[in-house]
Design an enzyme around this catalytic site. Structure first.
Site, PDB file in Angstrom:
ATOM      1  N   CYS A 108      90.129 -49.616 -17.851  1.00 49.52           N
ATOM      2  CA  CYS A 108      90.456 -50.828 -18.598  1.00 49.52           C
ATOM      3  C   CYS A 108      91.967 -50.793 -18.765  1.00 49.52           C
ATOM      4  O   CYS A 108      92.479 -50.057 -19.605  1.00 49.52           O
ATOM      5  CB  CYS A 108      89.753 -50.843 -19.953  1.00 49.52           C
ATOM      6  SG  CYS A 108      90.325 -52.195 -21.017  1.00 49.52           S
ATOM      7  N   CYS A 111      93.144 -52.349 -22.404  1.00 48.57           N
ATOM      8  CA  CYS A 111      92.873 -51.630 -23.660  1.00 48.57           C
ATOM      9  C   CYS A 111      92.083 -50.368 -23.328  1.00 48.57           C
ATOM     10  O   CYS A 111      92.626 -49.459 -22.701  1.00 48.57           O
ATOM     11  CB  CYS A 111      92.237 -52.522 -24.722  1.00 48.57           C
ATOM     12  SG  CYS A 111      90.884 -53.605 -24.196  1.00 48.57           S
ATOM     13  N   SER A 112      90.810 -50.302 -23.725  1.00 50.40           N
ATOM     14  CA  SER A 112      90.070 -49.059 -23.484  1.00 50.40           C
ATOM     15  C   SER A 112      88.566 -49.328 -23.348  1.00 50.40           C
ATOM     16  O   SER A 112      87.749 -48.524 -23.761  1.00 50.40           O
ATOM     17  CB  SER A 112      90.323 -48.073 -24.625  1.00 50.40           C
ATOM     18  OG  SER A 112      90.052 -48.688 -25.873  1.00 50.40           O
ATOM     19  N   CYS A 113      88.204 -50.486 -22.777  1.00 50.69           N
ATOM     20  CA  CYS A 113      86.796 -50.865 -22.632  1.00 50.69           C
ATOM     21  C   CYS A 113      86.036 -49.809 -21.828  1.00 50.69           C
ATOM     22  O   CYS A 113      86.531 -49.327 -20.806  1.00 50.69           O
ATOM     23  CB  CYS A 113      86.696 -52.218 -21.954  1.00 50.69           C
ATOM     24  SG  CYS A 113      87.510 -53.512 -22.901  1.00 50.69           S
TER      25      CYS A 113
END
Lengths: 211, 230
Positions: A108, A111-113
């Site tokens: 991602c 962000c940090s999906c």
């Protein structure tokens, strides 16, 4: 409104991050806006109950049950829901299969999906600037950081999780595992293999070989 | 027009450092508390996931760079709590009241945690927007990139894939549009697709021109590419 301003309220809290969290937790608890026992419950869930063991179980099942594998690759959500793997950050799952010709990786960049119900909370490196910035441009270089080198004929496909769809890699089943059952196979599958930064290695000793 | 979070393709960050398989889920206690406080506050219902992502993205470039991951979370959470009127600046300074808050009835209780996490928050919706693309169709992504509704607003088309030719790979149905939802402008659901791009279309020096990157992109980020994708 994007609310861009120089004096962000967070600067009013203590600068040390541990104290910053503590201060906010204290303020919210006093006002009855959070329940510290609920925080403990959330932490326990992701520390002890939901993690890559879930994804590994799915992978092992896909390796041993062709019908399950086909259904999983075609439309993962109902299949995963049946196993109880649904929930926050895993509402829309797609499982992508590695083959001799195609290696999949997940990131991602914005962000940090990450697929929480199957893999839990992402590791630090997955959330790092280095991984987010580099894997889309130099996936093979990132694989080398993990000690992985792909055959020349294998293409790489990197999935950048820019929406609410979450991706998990179905790694290739290693040779020499024909006699292993689902539980033994699941134990071979690492979290990184389901993100695509590792391959699944064959077991060093075939089970039952020791006298 | 973008922000620091939009870092895909950036050069100079160096090697990725793997972790031991038995590394703890949370490196320190406060990381775990930061995650838990953030999830618990979400249950108060004052914002959605897109608003919350945008709050982290619009930390100042200085803060975004120097803050660690969970420091971004807790700082953006504090900002959101004040912006949505849940807390005041005086509260953050330790000078607020300790009276029970009007939203206290919405507090996430320990016994509700399992069901709230299991329920999740699906983003697919029915949509009146007709499906424009089929798998295999050639498309070009928006350029210049950015939120068309709000200046400086949230969008999910990364800069590295703006103005690029690709092909529709998968149809995901219709999903809530973050560009609208992050700004309280409604869910505005529209068709979402997985779009595949050749590395040679994205990078001047691809490692292997046949490698691919796939992004999930909303229909309004895309235009038909009449030249055809390579």
């Amino acid at each position: 409104m994007p609310h861009d301003h120089a004096d962000h309220p967070h600067a009013l809290l203590p600068p040390d991050p541990a104290l910053r969290v503590k201060a906010l937790e204290t303020i919210l608890t006093r006002k009855g806006l959070i329940d510290p026992a609920a925080l403990d419950e959330i932490i326990d869930t992701y520390q002890n109950k939901i993690g890559p063991q879930n994804g590994a179980r799915v992978v092992a099942k896909a390796w041993t049950d062709p019908n399950f594998r086909q259904a999983l690759l075609q439309d993962a959500d109902p299949v995963l829901a049946e196993l109880g793997y649904y929930g926050r950050q895993g509402e829309h799952m797609v499982v992508v299969e590695n083959t001799a010709m195609l290696h999949n990786m997940v990131v991602c960049t914005l962000c940090s999906c990450y697929p929480w119900p199957l893999l839990g909370i992402p590791p630090g490196w997955y959330k790092s600037d280095a991984y987010r910035a580099r894997v889309v441009r130099e996936p093979r270089g990132v694989l080398a950081d993990f000690g992985v080198s792909l055959p020349v004929e294998s293409a790489v496909r990197v999935w950048d999780s820019t929406a609410e769809v979450r991706y998990m890699v179905l790694p290739m089943r290693p040779e020499g595992t024909e006699d292993m059952d689902e539980a033994a196979l699941a134990a071979l599958v690492s979290r990184d293999a389901m993100i695509g930064t590792a391959l699944v290695a064959a077991p060093k000793h075939s089970p039952g070989a020791d006298a | 027009m973008s922000r620091l979070h939009d870092m895909g393709g950036r050069i100079g960050d160096g090697a990725v450092v793997p972790e031991a398989p038995d590394a703890p889920v949370f490196e320190t206690d406060w990381h775990a508390r930061a995650l838990a406080v953030t999830l618990a506050c979400g249950a108060l219902g004052r914002w959605n996931i897109d608003i919350s992502r945008h709050a982290r993205e619009r930390l100042s470039p200085k803060d975004y760079t120097r803050f660690s991951y969970y420091e971004k979370w807790v700082s953006a959470l504090a900002d959101l709590l004040v912006e949505t009127g849940v807390l005041t600046r005086a509260d953050l300074m330790g000078q607020g009241s300790d009276d029970l808050h009007a939203l206290a009835s919405k507090v996430l209780k320990a016994e509700a945690v399992a069901s709230v996490l299991a329920k999740g928050g699906p983003a697919n919706r029915d949509s009146a927007v007709p499906v424009q693309f089929q798998p295999g169709d050639a498309v070009t992504t928006r350029h210049p990139n950015g939120n068309t509704l709000v200046k400086g607003g949230h969008t999910r088309l990364p800069n590295y894939a703006a103005g690029t030719r690709g092909k529709i790979l998968l149809q995901h149905g219709a999903h809530v549009l973050p560009d609208s939802h992050a700004h309280g402008l409604g869910e505005a659901p529209e068709p979402l697709y997985a779009v595949v791009f050749k590395a040679a279309e994205l990078w001047i020096h691809p490692e292997n021109p046949e490698d691919e990157v796939v992004l999930d992109l909303w229909q309004s980020y895309l235009e038909p590419d009449l030249r055809g994708a390579s």
